[in-house]
Design an enzyme around this catalytic site. Structure first.
Site, mmCIF file in Angstrom:
data_model
loop_
_atom_site.group_PDB
_atom_site.id
_atom_site.type_symbol
_atom_site.label_atom_id
_atom_site.label_comp_id
_atom_site.label_asym_id
_atom_site.label_seq_id
_atom_site.Cartn_x
_atom_site.Cartn_y
_atom_site.Cartn_z
ATOM 1 N N GLY A 30 97.484 110.696 30.839
ATOM 2 C CA GLY A 30 97.275 112.004 31.808
ATOM 3 C C GLY A 30 96.334 112.951 31.948
ATOM 4 C CB CYS A 78 101.974 103.635 63.854
ATOM 5 S SG CYS A 78 101.277 102.308 64.576
ATOM 6 C CD GLU A 79 104.333 106.419 58.678
ATOM 7 O OE1 GLU A 79 104.550 107.632 58.503
ATOM 8 O OE2 GLU A 79 105.236 105.416 58.462
ATOM 9 C CE1 TYR A 112 98.912 105.251 38.119
ATOM 10 C CE2 TYR A 112 97.074 107.159 37.783
ATOM 11 C CZ TYR A 112 97.918 106.178 37.374
ATOM 12 O OH TYR A 112 98.516 106.364 36.259
HETATM 13 N N1 LLP Z 1 102.090 106.620 30.448
HETATM 14 C C1 LLP Z 1 102.962 107.100 31.021
HETATM 15 C C2 LLP Z 1 104.521 106.948 30.482
HETATM 16 C C3 LLP Z 1 103.017 107.102 32.460
HETATM 17 O O1 LLP Z 1 103.998 107.494 33.267
HETATM 18 C C4 LLP Z 1 101.611 107.320 33.092
HETATM 19 C C5 LLP Z 1 101.351 107.568 34.431
HETATM 20 C C6 LLP Z 1 100.496 107.055 32.306
HETATM 21 C C7 LLP Z 1 100.823 106.716 30.792
HETATM 22 C C8 LLP Z 1 99.074 107.004 32.614
HETATM 23 O O2 LLP Z 1 98.655 108.439 33.114
HETATM 24 P P1 LLP Z 1 97.355 108.708 33.655
HETATM 25 O O3 LLP Z 1 96.514 108.712 32.271
HETATM 26 O O4 LLP Z 1 96.543 107.383 34.491
HETATM 27 O O5 LLP Z 1 97.405 109.808 34.059
HETATM 28 N N2 LLP Z 1 100.146 107.714 41.493
HETATM 29 C C9 LLP Z 1 99.905 109.012 40.613
HETATM 30 C C10 LLP Z 1 99.763 109.135 39.317
HETATM 31 C C11 LLP Z 1 101.235 108.662 38.649
HETATM 32 C C12 LLP Z 1 100.926 108.424 37.115
HETATM 33 C C13 LLP Z 1 102.381 108.119 36.598
HETATM 34 N N3 LLP Z 1 102.303 107.799 35.226
HETATM 35 C C14 LLP Z 1 98.407 109.100 41.344
HETATM 36 O O6 LLP Z 1 97.765 108.453 42.313
HETATM 37 O O7 LLP Z 1 97.817 110.208 40.969
#
Ligand code: LLP
Length: 419
Positions: free
Chosen positions: A240, A344-345, A372
């Site tokens: 996170g 096309c959006e 991502y």
């Molecule tokens: N652990 C779990 C259980 C998760 O669901 C996630 C991310 C992470 C770790 C890793 O989180 P990070 O350190 O990358 O924040 N697509 C979105 C982000 C979705 C994150 C989902 N879960 C974006 O592009 O911002």
């Protein structure tokens, strides 16, 4: 380390190479990753956490290219996977299943079976339904499944609602108030072994206070379980940590680690972290070329060859990514441009109202695309997915070929006509 993407005499470089050279070699759109930026991030986090027993489990969903996973494995990282596909990728990249935690709110029976057979270190379970199914599968395999319960600490992560996961109304984990009873159930199962606890409150956190609250709640629960005779081996606090896309004051990896060390002071359980974005986000860019310019009375559009199928974040979350010319802009005056793709959006934009000096044919870098980016790419509008390149110092390597048009439909067939 110097910044992975820096200008030298007006030209944007990745490590020792000008990005224009990468674009010339591999074409656009093209993702480019800096190997040393990823390595520096992992080593910084690992060193900062070193006073306490810990395991980094890189969140594969952020960037699952085999070259990235292989680099993580070489650096000693474990992995956080959320599907059978991610687990298979980790193994194909040389990762050790014994350093893998398997997360996910809706794992199928096949995935649970695959995870147990591969010997993952822990399955992060999220519901009673999953417990019942996992117990059955473990019994069939004659195994004892190592599990952690993902608890929902009900804190507001203060991030985009689509990537906030730790509120009661979110689908993830089980209510923290129900955890004690569930741990007793796990503890008495002959086929499950509760070895840890897990939580994850959301992504792109720029304020650590909600994380601190969540961890404090989880630690309270761990102590309570301890007093009931349930001793956990590890505490997984999820991922996170946010990064800077624009002007966010995201805490550094070091500051993040310092908070965790303070929270875990005097404890003995292993600390597991699942960082994704903070390790790879600013280690990658997406290169694109300006196909054409379409100035207008209301708005000026720069039409580029990357689109929402390549980078979904702006369309999905209104996310802001910095956009830069690869070369020093020529003498044309800067204007405010909407940088849009061919899809096309109306939602197909990469950036809006950006002050840039643009000419047709210019090359642009969309910054902070290491996390991502490619992993959320699709084939919408029958667009082949972009190439991916990794750079190490003065060397570059194609780590994923651009998809071909034929590959887009090579698994399709016509419905057989009955004459
Ligand atoms: N652990 C779990 C259980 C998760 O669901 C996630 C991310 C992470 C770790 C890793 O989180 P990070 O350190 O990358 O924040 N697509 C979105 C982000 C979705 C994150 C989902 N879960 C974006 O592009 O911002």
């Amino acid at each position: 380390m110097a910044e992975p993407f820096e200008r030298t005499q007006g030209e944007l470089y990745v490590e020792e190479l000008p990005l224009t050279g990468i674009a010339a070699e591999y074409g656009t759109p093209c993702y480019v990753y800096s190997r040393s930026a990823i390595e520096t991030a992992v080593k910084t986090l690992d060193a900062s956490l070193s006073p306490y027993p810990h395991q980094i489990c890189y969140a594969v969903k952020a960037n699952s290219n085999l070259a990235v996973l292989n680099l993580m494995a070489r650096l000693g990282a474990g992995f956080d996977v959320v599907s059978g596909g991610e687990l298979a990728r980790v193994i194909a990249a040389g990762g050790n299943p014994a350093q893998v935690v398997f997360s996910g709110v809706a794992k199928t029976d096949d995935e649970l079976h695959q995870a147990l057979a591969a010997g993952v270190s822990c399955i992060n379970i999220e519901s009673i339904s999953e417990i019942v199914r996992l117990e059955k599968i473990a019994a069939e395999l004659g195994l004892i499944a190592p599990v952690a319960l993902r608890v929902n600490p009900d804190v507001d992560a203060k991030t985009h609602p689509y990537i906030s996961t730790g509120l009661k109304e979110n689908k993830f984990g089980v209510e923290i108030a129900a955890a004690e009873a569930i741990y007793s159930q796990l503890d008495s199962s002959p086929h499950l072994s509760p070895i840890g606890i897990d939580c994850h409150i959301g992504s792109q956190l720029t304020d650590l206070a909600p994380l601190s609250d969540a961890v404090t709640r989880v630690l309270g629960l761990v102590d309570q379980l301890h007093s009931l005779g349930i001793h956990l081996h590890h505490i997984d606090i999820g991922g996170g940590l946010g990064i800077r896309y624009k002007d966010e004051e995201a805490p550094s990896l070091k500051e993040y680690a310092e908070l965790l060390l303070a929270l875990f002071k005097g404890r003995t359980e292993q600390l597991v972290v699942e960082p994704g974005r903070s390790l790879v986000g600013n280690a990658g860019v997406l290169l694109t070329r300006v196909i054409g310019l379409k100035p207008g009375a209301e708005k000026n559009f720069a039409l580029v060859d990357a689109a929402m199928n390549d980078l979904l974040r702006p369309a999905l979350y209104g996310a802001w990514h910095n956009i830069e010319n690869l070369e020093e802009p020529s003498s044309v005056p800067p204007r405010k441009w909407d940088i849009v793709g061919p899809i096309c959006e109306t939602g197909d934009f990469i950036g809006q109202q950006r002050l840039l000096a643009l000419q047709e044919g210019d090359l642009l870098a969309i910054m902070s695309c290491g996390a991502y980016g490619f992993t959320m790419a699709s084939n919408y509008n029958s667009r082949p997915r972009a190439a991916e390149v990794m750079v190490d110092g003065g060397r570059h390597h194609l780590v994923r070929q651009r998809e071909t048009i034929e590959q887009l439909f090579d698994r399709e067939s016509l419905f057989p006509d009955v004459e």
